[in-house]
Structure formats: structure tokens, C-alpha cells
Design an enzyme around this catalytic site. Structure first.
Site, PDB file in Angstrom:
ATOM      1  CE  LYS A 174      -5.917 -17.703 -37.388  1.00  0.00           C
ATOM      2  NZ  LYS A 174      -7.192 -17.204 -36.832  1.00  0.00           N
ATOM      3  CD  GLU A 224     -10.964 -10.369 -32.410  1.00  0.00           C
ATOM      4  OE1 GLU A 224     -10.927 -11.526 -31.987  1.00  0.00           O
ATOM      5  OE2 GLU A 224     -10.366 -10.005 -33.453  1.00  0.00           O
ATOM      6  CD  GLU A 227      -8.762 -17.377 -40.221  1.00  0.00           C
ATOM      7  OE1 GLU A 227      -8.333 -16.321 -39.733  1.00  0.00           O
ATOM      8  OE2 GLU A 227      -8.974 -17.536 -41.436  1.00  0.00           O
ATOM      9  CD  GLU A 231      -8.065 -11.333 -44.338  1.00  0.00           C
ATOM     10  OE1 GLU A 231      -7.939 -11.317 -43.093  1.00  0.00           O
ATOM     11  OE2 GLU A 231      -8.363 -12.359 -44.980  1.00  0.00           O
TER      12      GLU A 231
END
Length: 402
Positions: A156, A206, A250, A386
């Protein structure tokens, strides 16, 4: 240091506003140029002046902050706080200060006045927008990354792009912050000067790490889908995200990395077996709330946050390989984007969020940042879309259609 010299120095003060109705929005409305503002799910802070700047140096950042907070608290019963931002590259200078004064209030989300629309920022006729890189170039970078993943180089990487906006008149930073805060009052809204000419603004969903006593919380997010205006389509997208093998994988990679990084600091850790959904005004995210008990009370929130950062949610895995790829494929320096923003005190408590949905704002220009997590199953066009959706957090606040 003599008592007379201590008395001559300004001391950091913290004043708490207790009434929930209008208390948090009052601090938001009081934000002025050069102030530091931070709203979290537990409190709202408005800091003014600079008592101490945390110096750059070879010692670990948490150690330098602890030393500065100890010095600031000598000879006074008034608690001192550090507030500010830490860059993505922790070897670069941070923008952390101990303010002269801090006013606090309950969380923005508890203030009913956040339901009222804020005054709109002044219109920006003649605004120019320049992407870096162009969307087509970004999509090619995503394709390059996925090809290298299929070759086994890494699993990733998070790739970002930017929009540079230039206005013919001065930008109204307090109005931008009010717009961000009213759109997502339950998140982490911040306005933090990083240089004499730049302020980091954003509304992050977050939490990297919070500490209250021995209680720790981390809330990694990974796996995202844009919101839809139509309710039925919005629900469909949320349900699809919960079933997406690509996004669930993910997310699991990030949760596992956070779990392993937390373990050396904890007596107990609780990691839910499945993610839940969380939403902002523009995005759905897969979310896991990890709770833990601190093993050693002397370990500060900032020390643990620095050990967690960067998680695969903002960098990739393996981390060294992902960082090299970011350096190769991103044509700009991230600066404070995907770094940390937050506060801490001398007891080691604090809250540190990841600097997402953000912009660095100058007098007449700002640079927006947005990134996407790339795995081997990623589609370049979908990942570009996105990042476009994530830009909307800030662009909607400015009234910019793009």
C-alpha cells in the site's frame, strides 16, 4: 531563576468557559489573525500569544515538549498547554508553542449554535485554481504504484495531490474556519500558524492518539467513499463500502499496524473485530476505535502519537518503501499535510489528530491537499475521484465549484 524574575515573566493561563450553549461558538467567533484554534470531540481551544516556542533539535520531540512544559509550569499553579502542528516528516521543524493564554470551552458538537449557518466568506471573484499534479498525471502515478505492488515491492501507498488557489483580494481565514467547523462540528477543526506567513487550516476526521490519565484511544480510518446528495444513493454507497473487499483489506492493514505500534506502551488493548462507518459532510470512512490502558503513566500522548506516525493510513506499508515511493511520485513537499495537529499538557494528556482535509493559507493564496490509499486493486480513475471528493470539504466552505 529568581522569584523576582519569575514574577516579571508572562505566565500561560487557561480559562474555562462552562456554559455549553454558545460557549464553543463564542471561541470560534473570537478567532483573530495569529490566534490558534483547535476544536476536538472533547473540547474547544482558543490560544493567543506565544510564551515559548518548542525548539527544533536532536532530542525526541516529546522530550523537548515535556521540558518546555515543565519550565513553563515552574513557580505557578496555572497549567500550561502545548498546541500546534507536527509535519509529516518528523525530522523537519514542528510548529508547536506554549501560548500566553488559552481559553477553553466544551466540544463544538455540544453547542446547539453550531446548527446555525455561519456567515459566508466574502465572494472570491477572479479566483484561479491550478492542480499539482494534473488529474491525468495523478492517475498515471496511481497506475505506476499498482504495477509495482503486483511486482511485490509493497502492499500500500498513500498518494496525494494538491490544488493551488490564488485570489485577487485578501483571504478571510476566520470565516474559513467557521465554515469548516459548522460543516463537521464533531471532528477536529484547526487553524494553526506554521510560519509568520502561513496558517494550517483543516477539518480532520481522524484521531491518531488521545490520552486521558491511563486511558488511550486511537481511531484509524482507511477505506473511503464519497457521499451523495440523494439519500438512497448515499445509503447505497455506505453499504457498498462496508462490503468492499478492497477497502476492508486496506482498513485491516492500518488497524494491524496501529495495534502493533501501540502494544509496547500498553497494559491492555481492545481492537474490535470489524470496522464501523463514520461520516463527514463529504465522505464515508471505514473506522475502528481502538482503546487501551497505558502501561507507564509517565508516557505522554505525544510520545505515543509520534511512535504511531505515520500510519499506513497516510503513508503506506512497508513504511520505508512507501515513503520512498511518495518522494518519487508526489511533485511537492507535503509539509504539515498528513502530519499531526493537537494539544498536550505537562501530565502527558493530550489529543493528536492527523492533519487531513487541510490547506496552507497565506494572505492571498492557499494550497489544498488530498490523498488516497492505493492498493493493488485500486482503479486510477476511482482514486482520482476520491481525492476530488476530499477537496470538496474545503472548496464547499469557500463556495468554489470544481
Amino acid at each position: 531563576m529568581s522569584t523576582a524574575h519569575q514574577d516579571a515573566e508572562p505566565r500561560p493561563t487557561v480559562a474555562t468557559t462552562r456554559s455549553p450553549v454558545g460557549a464553543a461558538t463564542a471561541l470560534l467567533d473570537a478567532l483573530g489573525d495569529g490566534d490558534r484554534f483547535l476544536a476536538t470531540p472533547t473540547r474547544t481551544l482558543l490560544a493567543r500569544g506565544v510564551r515559548t516556542e518548542i525548539p527544533h533539535g536532536r532530542a525526541p520531540l516529546a522530550e523537548r515538549v515535556a521540558h518546555a512544559l515543565h519550565r513553563a509550569g515552574e513557580g505557578t499553579s496555572t497549567p500550561a498547554l502545548v498546541v500546534g502542528a507536527v509535519p509529516f516528516d518528523q525530522s523537519a521543524p514542528a510548529a508547536l508553542v506554549i501560548p500566553e493564554t488559552v481559553r477553553t470551552a466544551p466540544a463544538l458538537a455540544t453547542d446547539p449554535l453550531t446548527a446555525l449557518p455561519p456567515a459566508a466568506p466574502p465572494p472570491l471573484p477572479g479566483l484561479t485554481v491550478r492542480p499539482e499534479p494534473e488529474p491525468e498525471v495523478y492517475a498515471k502515478s496511481v497506475a505506476t504504484a499498482t504495477d509495482r505492488m503486483w511486482q511485490g515491492e509493497l502492499s500500500k501507498v498513500v498518494l496525494a495531490r494538491t490544488l493551488e488557489l490564488t485570489a485577487p483580494t485578501d483571504l478571510d481565514i476566520p470565516a474559513m474556519v467557521r465554515g469548516l467547523a459548522h460543516r463537521d462540528p464533531a471532528g477536529y477543526t484547526y487553524a494553526l500558524p506554521t510560519t509568520p506567513d502561513l496558517t494550517l487550516l483543516g477539518a480532520s476526521p481522524e484521531l491518531l492518539l488521545s490520552r486521558r490519565g491511563r486511558h488511550l484511544v486511537s481511531n484509524p480510518l482507511a477505506g473511503s467513499a464519497p457521499r451523495a446528495d440523494d439519500l438512497a444513493e448515499d445509503v447505497r454507497r455506505a453499504a457498498a463500502l462496508l462490503r468492499s473487499a478492497k477497502d476492508l483489506h486496506e482498513h485491516a492493514v492500518v488497524v494491524d499496524a496501529v495495534h502493533r505500534a501501540l502494544a509496547p506502551y500498553c497494559a491492555t488493548i481492545d481492537v474490535p473485530g470489524h470496522p464501523s462507518l463514520t461520516r463527514t459532510a463529504t465522505m464515508w470512512h471505514l473506522s475502528t476505535t481502538i482503546t487501551a490502558t497505558l502501561a507507564h503513566p509517565a508516557t505522554s500522548a505525544l510520545e505515543i502519537a509520534a511512535a504511531l506516525h505515520p500510519t499506513p493510513a497516510v503513508c503506506g506499508t512497508p513504511t520505508p518503501v512507501a515513503r520512498r515511493m511518495i518522494g518519487e511520485l508526489e511533485p511537492f513537499d507535503r509539509g504539515f499535510f498528513t502530519g499531526m495537529v493537537g494539544w498536550g499538557n505537562a501530565e502527558g494528556d493530550g489529543e493528536w489528530a492527523i492533519a487531513l482535509r487541510c490547506a496552507e493559507v497565506g494572505r492571498r493564496a492557499l494550497r489544498l491537499y488530498a490523498g488516497a490509499g492505493i492498493v493493488s486493486a485500486s482503479d486510477p480513475e476511482a482514486e482520482t475521484a476520491e481525492t476530488t471528493a476530499k477537496f470538496r470539504t474545503f472548496l464547499n466552505t469557500l463556495g468554489v465549484e470544481r
